[in-house]
Design an enzyme around this catalytic site. Sequence first.
Site, PDB file in Angstrom:
ATOM      1  N   ASP A  86       0.909  -1.126   0.000  1.00  0.00           N
ATOM      2  CA  ASP A  86       0.000   0.000   0.000  1.00  0.00           C
ATOM      3  C   ASP A  86       0.948   1.174   0.000  1.00  0.00           C
ATOM      4  O   ASP A  86       1.590   1.452   1.018  1.00  0.00           O
ATOM      5  CB  ASP A  86      -0.874  -0.002   1.257  1.00  0.00           C
ATOM      6  CG  ASP A  86      -1.888   1.119   1.203  1.00  0.00           C
ATOM      7  OD1 ASP A  86      -1.465   2.257   0.945  1.00  0.00           O
ATOM      8  OD2 ASP A  86      -3.086   0.865   1.390  1.00  0.00           O
ATOM      9  N   HIS A  87       1.118   1.815  -1.142  1.00  0.00           N
ATOM     10  CA  HIS A  87       2.235   2.767  -1.234  1.00  0.00           C
ATOM     11  C   HIS A  87       2.094   3.941  -0.269  1.00  0.00           C
ATOM     12  O   HIS A  87       3.058   4.613   0.039  1.00  0.00           O
ATOM     13  CB  HIS A  87       2.477   3.217  -2.678  1.00  0.00           C
ATOM     14  CG  HIS A  87       1.498   4.217  -3.195  1.00  0.00           C
ATOM     15  ND1 HIS A  87       0.215   3.889  -3.538  1.00  0.00           N
ATOM     16  CD2 HIS A  87       1.612   5.544  -3.432  1.00  0.00           C
ATOM     17  CE1 HIS A  87      -0.402   4.976  -3.967  1.00  0.00           C
ATOM     18  NE2 HIS A  87       0.414   5.994  -3.909  1.00  0.00           N
ATOM     19  N   HIS A 125      -5.869   2.671   1.097  1.00  0.00           N
ATOM     20  CA  HIS A 125      -5.048   3.774   1.626  1.00  0.00           C
ATOM     21  C   HIS A 125      -5.684   4.476   2.827  1.00  0.00           C
ATOM     22  O   HIS A 125      -5.044   4.669   3.854  1.00  0.00           O
ATOM     23  CB  HIS A 125      -4.785   4.821   0.538  1.00  0.00           C
ATOM     24  CG  HIS A 125      -4.256   4.254  -0.742  1.00  0.00           C
ATOM     25  ND1 HIS A 125      -3.284   3.279  -0.782  1.00  0.00           N
ATOM     26  CD2 HIS A 125      -4.549   4.520  -2.052  1.00  0.00           C
ATOM     27  CE1 HIS A 125      -3.003   2.982  -2.045  1.00  0.00           C
ATOM     28  NE2 HIS A 125      -3.764   3.715  -2.829  1.00  0.00           N
TER      29      HIS A 125
HETATM   30  C1  BG6 Z   1      -3.483   4.812  -6.404  1.00  0.00           C
HETATM   31  C2  BG6 Z   1      -4.815   4.951  -7.081  1.00  0.00           C
HETATM   32  O1  BG6 Z   1      -3.489   3.727  -5.533  1.00  0.00           O
HETATM   33  O2  BG6 Z   1      -3.177   5.999  -5.691  1.00  0.00           O
HETATM   34  C3  BG6 Z   1      -4.831   6.170  -7.975  1.00  0.00           C
HETATM   35  O3  BG6 Z   1      -5.097   3.798  -7.841  1.00  0.00           O
HETATM   36  C4  BG6 Z   1      -4.403   7.397  -7.233  1.00  0.00           C
HETATM   37  O4  BG6 Z   1      -6.134   6.372  -8.535  1.00  0.00           O
HETATM   38  C5  BG6 Z   1      -3.087   7.155  -6.497  1.00  0.00           C
HETATM   39  O5  BG6 Z   1      -4.243   8.459  -8.171  1.00  0.00           O
HETATM   40  C6  BG6 Z   1      -2.742   8.323  -5.621  1.00  0.00           C
HETATM   41  O6  BG6 Z   1      -1.455   8.150  -5.110  1.00  0.00           O
HETATM   42  P1  BG6 Z   1      -0.538   9.383  -4.742  1.00  0.00           P
HETATM   43  O7  BG6 Z   1       0.706   8.780  -4.191  1.00  0.00           O
HETATM   44  O8  BG6 Z   1      -0.325  10.160  -6.011  1.00  0.00           O
HETATM   45  O9  BG6 Z   1      -1.314  10.183  -3.752  1.00  0.00           O
END
Ligand code: BG6
Length: 495
Positions: free
Chosen positions: A176-177, A239
Amino acid sequence: MSSPVLFTIFGASGDLAKRKLYPSLFRLYKAGHLADNFAVIGTARRPWTKEFFESIVIESLGVLPNNPRQAHEFASHFYYQSHDVNDSEHYIALKNLQNELGERYKTEHNKVFFLSMAPEFFGTIAKHLKSEHIVDGKGFERLIIEKPFGTSLETAEILNAELAHTFEEDQIYRIDHYLGKEMVQNIFAVRFANIIFEHIWNRDFIDNVQITFAESIGVEDRGGYYDHSGALKDMIQNHALQVLSILAMDKPASFNESDVRAEKIKVFQNLKQQTDEEIKRNFIRGQYAAGSIDGKDYVAYLDEPNITEGSQTETFAGGVFFVDTDRFRDVPFFFRTGKRLTEKGTRVTIVFKKAADIFGQHAEQNILTIYIQPTEGFSLFINGKEVGSTFTLTPAKLSWRHNADALGNSPEAYEKLFYDVLNGDSTNFSHWEEVKASWTFIDQVVRIWQDNAVPLHTYSAGTMGPQAIFDLLESYGTDWQWKPDNWYRERGLLK
Ligand code: BG6
């Protein structure tokens, strides 16, 4: 210290690999965490040569390398194998290459597999990794997978069973980045390294929590995926609930992986189940209509490429969760996320309870904001006295905030996560019990939304979502603290 390891990346020609994986591996290389004893096998269907693959890797690094030699040295560790995930023969070739590189780079049988492809292939790959003895029980063997982990509890369970055929839970790293983001990890520091917060982080002192994951981009070229997902599954199931679990957890017995995880799981399992009627009231969905902000016009979601005609997919999801623990029972955790909102901003706002009036003066609520991106930092509103001979309260903002990109010192989320995988530390990954509990909750919302029991609101591109999400907070006697749309509106920039 560097780790001997052989990476195998399935989906090596994809966008994620180029945008995130290769640059992150390079940053680990530059920092000395990968040295001579590592190699990477990239696989995808295309028939690329090693030379071509290396050039793709080098190109993906952009300006990161200090000099071209460094980039070439790094890329020389990359090997390419054209691969059809359904073809057993191809796994034999992969096994041979793995053996050859293992010997050449002395990787001590340590293996990391990264599945950067659609989840429908995960089961087949995992099965073959075992049947062809690519996973052979020698060295450490870890599997990294990307979201989505299922599209419902049922599909997530099927997927999990497929992976469990080959990997134990402690070998599976579900990315989960958001958990790799600097300021998400910083929530631990704010909460547990500050005596001023640690003891008031509960229902006696906190009135409500507001979590915003706003994006200004639309669906871009991801319409095909997004139209089958929607904001709830794309951002909240994973997230937002992960961030919520760190905000709401009890203090772990110690800060090791299993104690932290146990506390997080407790939050997921104590997410208060809401009745259907409560969900109808407490969960808001919306879809963006055309709009204009700062002189730019944006089309409606329905006019974006690859969107089904008349699609009912939500591009905005907001609402309120409750966590049924002694610490937080009845405290609303409001959340909102959406595409084409006013500006990109991920932040958490902790609204403390009202203090008593003093000398007939009304004291504002203390508010702690944690800025996750694009700026990183904290701010805290406290009440002070206005300079002068009368006693007049005035709120003062204590703020520590910087632009992460400008400083350039915040490691990429993927870099941190890879580092953790190399060290066998899965604190910042989603555990199966967390995934299971979140789907259990989200499935109920999906069912109600699919029945069309609540309206799909529209909101103009450039605003902070449908009016209903503001009305929801009003019904709880509060308001969103962060209102970027008002800033634009007041300057005539939002139509
Ligand atoms: C991803 C989603 O997990 O997270 C995307 O699939 C979203 O739709 C993205 O744009 C947002 O990540 P960050 O790191 O740009 O906030």
